[in-house]
Design a protein around this motif. Sequence first.
Motif, short mmCIF file in Angstrom:
data_model
loop_
_atom_site.label_atom_id
_atom_site.label_comp_id
_atom_site.label_asym_id
_atom_site.label_seq_id
_atom_site.Cartn_x
_atom_site.Cartn_y
_atom_site.Cartn_z
N GLU A 158 -15.46 -35.33 -27.65
CA GLU A 158 -15.79 -34.64 -28.88
C GLU A 158 -17.29 -34.58 -29.09
O GLU A 158 -18.00 -35.58 -28.87
CB GLU A 158 -15.14 -35.35 -30.07
N PRO A 159 -17.82 -33.45 -29.50
CA PRO A 159 -19.26 -33.36 -29.77
C PRO A 159 -19.62 -34.12 -31.04
O PRO A 159 -18.81 -34.21 -31.97
CB PRO A 159 -19.50 -31.86 -29.92
N PRO A 160 -20.82 -34.67 -31.10
CA PRO A 160 -21.24 -35.32 -32.35
C PRO A 160 -21.51 -34.28 -33.42
O PRO A 160 -21.59 -33.07 -33.15
CB PRO A 160 -22.53 -36.04 -31.94
N ALA A 161 -21.63 -34.73 -34.65
CA ALA A 161 -21.92 -33.82 -35.75
C ALA A 161 -23.31 -33.22 -35.57
O ALA A 161 -24.24 -33.91 -35.11
CB ALA A 161 -21.84 -34.56 -37.08
N PRO A 162 -23.49 -31.95 -35.89
CA PRO A 162 -24.83 -31.35 -35.79
C PRO A 162 -25.78 -31.97 -36.79
O PRO A 162 -25.37 -32.52 -37.81
CB PRO A 162 -24.57 -29.87 -36.08
N ILE A 163 -27.06 -31.87 -36.50
CA ILE A 163 -28.08 -32.38 -37.42
C ILE A 163 -29.03 -31.24 -37.79
O ILE A 163 -29.29 -30.35 -37.00
CB ILE A 163 -28.87 -33.55 -36.80
N ASP A 164 -29.50 -31.28 -39.03
CA ASP A 164 -30.51 -30.33 -39.48
C ASP A 164 -31.88 -30.96 -39.31
O ASP A 164 -32.10 -32.12 -39.71
CB ASP A 164 -30.30 -29.94 -40.94
N VAL A 165 -32.80 -30.21 -38.72
CA VAL A 165 -34.15 -30.70 -38.44
C VAL A 165 -35.15 -29.84 -39.20
O VAL A 165 -35.23 -28.63 -38.97
CB VAL A 165 -34.46 -30.66 -36.94
N ALA A 166 -35.90 -30.46 -40.10
CA ALA A 166 -36.94 -29.76 -40.84
C ALA A 166 -38.27 -29.91 -40.11
O ALA A 166 -38.64 -31.01 -39.67
CB ALA A 166 -37.05 -30.31 -42.26
N VAL A 167 -38.98 -28.79 -39.96
CA VAL A 167 -40.28 -28.80 -39.31
C VAL A 167 -41.33 -28.42 -40.36
O VAL A 167 -41.28 -27.31 -40.91
CB VAL A 167 -40.33 -27.81 -38.13
N PRO A 168 -42.27 -29.32 -40.67
CA PRO A 168 -43.26 -29.01 -41.71
C PRO A 168 -44.13 -27.80 -41.34
O PRO A 168 -44.27 -27.46 -40.16
CB PRO A 168 -44.10 -30.30 -41.79
#
Length: 434
Positions: free
Chosen positions: A356-366
């Motif tokens: 199973e794939p892990p949960a996606p993550i949101d990445v903020a770039v300043p």
Amino acid sequence: MRRFAAGRFGLVLLVVGVLAGLYGVAYVTRPAAERPVEAQPRKVGVEAATAACPATRGEDVSVYLPGTLSREPMRDAEPYTVSGPGGLEAGYITRTTSGAGRGLAGVRCAEPAAESWLVGPGPARARVTLHLVNADKAPAFADVEVYAAEGPVSGERGLGLEIEPGEHRQIDLRTLADAADVMAVSVKTFTGRLAVSARAVLETGGVDWLPPAAAPATEVVVPAVPGGGGRRELLVAAPGETDATVTIKAVTEGAAYAMRGRESVDVPAGSVLPLDVTTGIGGESAALVLTSTAPVVAGVVITGTGRQPDVAFTAGTPSLDLGSAVAANGAGSRLVLTAPGAAGKVRVQVVPESGEPPAPIDVAVPADRTRNVRLKGEGAYAVVVTPVSGRVYGGRVMEERLRSGLLITAQPLAPARLWTVLRPLTDTPRAVLP
């Protein structure tokens, strides 16, 4: 008779007067004319895609289809061509720890195109092999042109090449430009399409595949310049007939600025200009933003550290507006993401070969910063990057530290084959003129 004529004349005047009055009323009460709506580019889904992987005997090709990852063996020295639905990605990574080909080398299997650009070290510094694959059912006729520091150098030797359906042609670029230290290569077909790749083995050590560079433009972003030690060399080519004045902005982890001594450079028409930007980015991960008075193509040569330094390459690429995916990854992989100007955000999903794939993550770039994102996948896995907001550029960097020196490879995040942008059609006689 005179009364009759006068009566007719009066009737005519009356009719003309009535018509004029009606026309006047219609003119005054007519609805306001609507301006024609200018057609806009449309984002549409890709229904089918093809990728051609250059031949490397005995390697496994990672094939990503939306949501799944598999590995297919490359059984012989022939290219591996795969077709599938939109979102298809394919690629592989080789690892060699000794000999002339020591290093990590990663390649994104190329899609057939009418025009391709590559930027990197020339045949005087590296053994560069150009791979041309015709995955279509019709012949392809192409011109291969090489630009160097002194200008166009390949002459007519690479013009008018015929590549038969299913044919794989390898060209040692020393046969076209043996004295070039740095180069930009264009492959343009005037009939058919070709999948284009190039492998470079440096004379000083290190190996990698040259990633495709964005076509000549007046604004170019070169992402995924990793931090750390070693040399960073920017190559800027002005392949047109006009000299280019180029301003260069570095967007690092800590700041965005015009590099001292590199605020503005002049690139003569038809030439390639090398620039050492090592001290300019100060060992931080970065992207380089180029603004030019004439269209340019750009890339960066990344040299590792240690007794036997490896080499990697990155190049100008579009933003992640259409998303991106990298099929082949492993231990030591990370994303290098940059948001020039305003802040941005992307969603990162790891897709393992099994489980199973892990949960996606949101990445903020300043805003005006570069950010490193370690990938936590195990074994073989793909990574999918989806835009959320803002304008973000990036690449995947993979490193492995050995006693003899750092192994490194880089791959800019090219637009996913899940979407494409259709430009509006316009009526013009140029469509049928020679």
